[in-house]
Design an enzyme around this catalytic site. Sequence first.
Site, PDB file in Angstrom:
ATOM      1  N   PRO A  13      18.714  45.359 -42.677  1.00 17.21           N
ATOM      2  CA  PRO A  13      19.102  44.896 -41.333  1.00 17.21           C
ATOM      3  C   PRO A  13      17.944  44.166 -40.662  1.00 17.21           C
ATOM      4  O   PRO A  13      16.801  44.616 -40.718  1.00 17.21           O
ATOM      5  CB  PRO A  13      19.426  46.198 -40.578  1.00 17.21           C
ATOM      6  CG  PRO A  13      19.369  47.299 -41.596  1.00 17.21           C
ATOM      7  CD  PRO A  13      18.477  46.814 -42.686  1.00 17.21           C
ATOM      8  N   CYS A  14      18.254  43.061 -40.018  1.00 18.93           N
ATOM      9  CA  CYS A  14      17.233  42.268 -39.342  1.00 18.93           C
ATOM     10  C   CYS A  14      16.435  43.105 -38.346  1.00 18.93           C
ATOM     11  O   CYS A  14      15.224  42.986 -38.253  1.00 18.93           O
ATOM     12  CB  CYS A  14      17.906  41.092 -38.629  1.00 18.93           C
ATOM     13  SG  CYS A  14      16.829  40.163 -37.515  1.00 18.93           S
ATOM     14  N   PHE A  15      17.116  43.963 -37.601  1.00 18.09           N
ATOM     15  CA  PHE A  15      16.453  44.661 -36.501  1.00 18.09           C
ATOM     16  C   PHE A  15      15.636  45.869 -36.953  1.00 18.09           C
ATOM     17  O   PHE A  15      15.058  46.561 -36.136  1.00 18.09           O
ATOM     18  CB  PHE A  15      17.480  45.072 -35.435  1.00 18.09           C
ATOM     19  CG  PHE A  15      17.832  43.945 -34.512  1.00 18.09           C
ATOM     20  CD1 PHE A  15      17.132  43.735 -33.341  1.00 18.09           C
ATOM     21  CD2 PHE A  15      18.848  43.062 -34.830  1.00 18.09           C
ATOM     22  CE1 PHE A  15      17.433  42.681 -32.492  1.00 18.09           C
ATOM     23  CE2 PHE A  15      19.170  41.998 -33.996  1.00 18.09           C
ATOM     24  CZ  PHE A  15      18.456  41.811 -32.824  1.00 18.09           C
TER      25      PHE A  15
END
Length: 258
Positions: free
Chosen positions: A140-142
Site C-alpha cells: 500500500p502506498c500509505f
Amino acid sequence: MKWHYLDTGRHSGAWNMSLDEHLAKRFDPSDDHPILRVYGWEPWTISLGRHQSMDEFDLGKIQRDGIGIVRRPTGGRAILHAHELTYSIIVSGAGQSARAIYLHLSRGILAALRLLGIEAELSGADEILPGLHRNPLSVPCFSTSTRSEIGWRGKKIVGSAQRRYGETILQHGSFLLGREHRRITSYLSPAIEEMKAAIDGHLLERTTEAESVLGRQVSFDEAAGCLRTGMEESYGIEFIPYEQKWSAQEVQQPIPTP
C-alpha cells in the site's frame, strides 16, 4: 494568475484515470491555464501504480465485494480510494524539474490542511529506499513515506504522484478524510496474506486521516473548498470555470487493469 477549477464528482476508477490522462495529454504548456481538478470514486477503487504487479492482490475478492481496480498513469504503490478527496493538477513543466514543481505545489496543499485545522508539514525524507518495491510491507502506498511526503506528526495524510508528458506535468494525489483506506489489506493476494498483520501495523503507524486528527468527520465538499482557498491564497490564483473539452467517448475508454 488564472487557473481552471474543475469538480467532476464521483466516477469509476477507469473514468477518473482516463480523464486525468486526457487533460494532461491535450494541455498546451505555452497557452493553457493550469488546471486544478477535484474528484471522488464510485465505487471504491484500488488504484495500482503504473508498474505495480497485479499479483499482490486477490482479484476475485475485489470483484465479489464490488470494489473497482485500475492502473494509474503515474507511479507509486496501491491505494484504496474510499473516503478521501482526490486532486489532480496539470501545469507547465517547461524549464522546471518535476521535483521542484512538487515542492512548489505542496505549499498550496499544506495551506489547505491548515484551513481545515491540520498543522501538517513536509517530511524530511528525501530518498527512494532501495528495493522498496520488492518489500511486501510497501504494497500500500500509505505504508511508506519517501520523497518529502505531506504528513501530520510523522504520519502521511496526503500521498501524491507525478508523470511528465513532454513539457506538461500531471500531479495527482489522495487527501485522506476517513479510515476506510486501511481496508486495502483485506484484498491482498493469498501469496502475501501472512503479511497482513504487519502491513496493518505499518498503516496504523505511518498514516493518518482528517477524521482522526480533528476528531470529527470531514466531507468531500469541505475539503475541496479548503484546497481551492489554500491554492488561491498561496499563489494569488483566480479560478475560472473550465469549459468541457472532452467527449463521453474519450473518457469512457478504460485504462487497462494490470
